[in-house]
Enzyme design. Sequence first.
Site, mmCIF file in Angstrom:
data_model
loop_
_atom_site.group_PDB
_atom_site.id
_atom_site.type_symbol
_atom_site.label_atom_id
_atom_site.label_comp_id
_atom_site.label_asym_id
_atom_site.label_seq_id
_atom_site.Cartn_x
_atom_site.Cartn_y
_atom_site.Cartn_z
ATOM 1 N N HIS A 149 69.934 21.716 -16.513
ATOM 2 C CA HIS A 149 70.615 22.259 -15.337
ATOM 3 C C HIS A 149 70.436 23.775 -15.235
ATOM 4 C CE1 HIS A 149 73.103 22.419 -11.942
ATOM 5 N NE2 HIS A 149 74.206 21.846 -12.377
ATOM 6 N N ASP A 365 58.887 6.982 -2.892
ATOM 7 C CA ASP A 365 58.032 5.785 -2.845
ATOM 8 C C ASP A 365 56.697 6.109 -3.519
ATOM 9 O OD1 ASP A 365 56.497 3.579 -2.305
ATOM 10 O OD2 ASP A 365 56.790 3.615 -0.140
#
Length: 434
Positions: A149, A365
């Site tokens: 992070h 995708d």
Amino acid sequence: MEISFEKIKPSSPTPHHLRIYKISLLDQMFPCGYIPLVLYFCGADHVDDRIQHLKESLSQTLATFYPFAGVIRDALSADCSDQGLPFYVAKVKSQMKDFLQNPNFQFINKFFPREYKKEKHPGPGDSIMQIQLNCFDCGGIAMSIIFSHSIADMASVSTFLRCWAANSRGLGFSQASALLCAAQSSFPQNPSLPNKLVPYFNQIKYLSRGKFVMRRYVFDASALSVLKAQLSSSAASRVNVVTALVWKCFMEAVAEETSGEDGKPFLMTQTINLRKRAAPPFPEDSFGNMVWVPKVVYSSPQEKGMIDLVWEVKRGIANIDGEFVRLWGDDGLYEYLEKFMNELPQQATWLSFSSWVNMGLNEVDFGWGKTVWLSGNLAQHSESETVVLCNVVTLMDSRDGGIEAAAIFDQKYVAGFEKNDLICNYARVNPSVI
């Protein structure tokens, strides 16, 4: 599970002048712990060929997103000398549809690299990102990702994933412009920034000891439409409404459990993407942490109804505007941070929200269909184990245009939370994904 391992390096060497990656002032505001994410894909055939293709397209993509192939150097920088991104492939002896029909949160933890421990903060020499492909017998794939992070936020990772997916489909995203490090140039790091001005270090005191459990609540699009109509909140977003609802039910559950006698106020924080809120806006594909975490404090849940809470949520977000973002580039920031810290109560029951809604994660995708489900923010301990955590909720897009809330709650609040009429009427608890 059978597991193989290799390191994926960028397809072209990272230039020498980019090999020391300095984090920004915004990055300094966040802990360096790993953030987990799993993307689920159904029905890939020729899995071994697809895995090899994923490795090759990942190598292409890392030529642009070179920090993800590097390691932590110190608290303020990363070493991007093409050490390589750890990439694992595991064989899962089961059918994905069986898992998606009844998601098991403890089982999800097995999808991550063995070395991953959520409570572990990466230090010098640790990889910035790791990926594990979990390949089911049916051809389904659960792709787990962990990232530091202190280097990136979820919006950055979403951009990375969509570029990787485009490369996998042969769309040539690797030829795009260089990594956009707008935060580093606009908000340069401050090595002498005192910890007392960093929100994370001031909010540690709100962590509590208890038995924390993972819960999943799905707010269908139709249920949210009905709720918004009843609240006359057409101007409020899906995230605004779900945040207010979960917050209200949580406060009431805590008040019931404690009989309202612990005297602690309620602190709610929510993560806000700054890219669109700057004036002019930063590009959406700007890399790094470009978020802030505004707060709201209440002394009693009985003070406000749902309509009031929705507007309090909106008001807290509305204050994060172009003028606020400008503060981060001048001396006014330190005065603001001191004010922010002074307004924090000495004690509080804390509920932390993050939103991954509208980040495009559901659109990823790689060539065999879009993501069918996401999971993240997992509890890695046994539900019978006593640990020190905060109550936290991550909001994500659901498949029908609604919102899914993944929560880690202190177990003693769950029964009261789930019997609340708002949860009973508008949410489904851990329904089948498919």
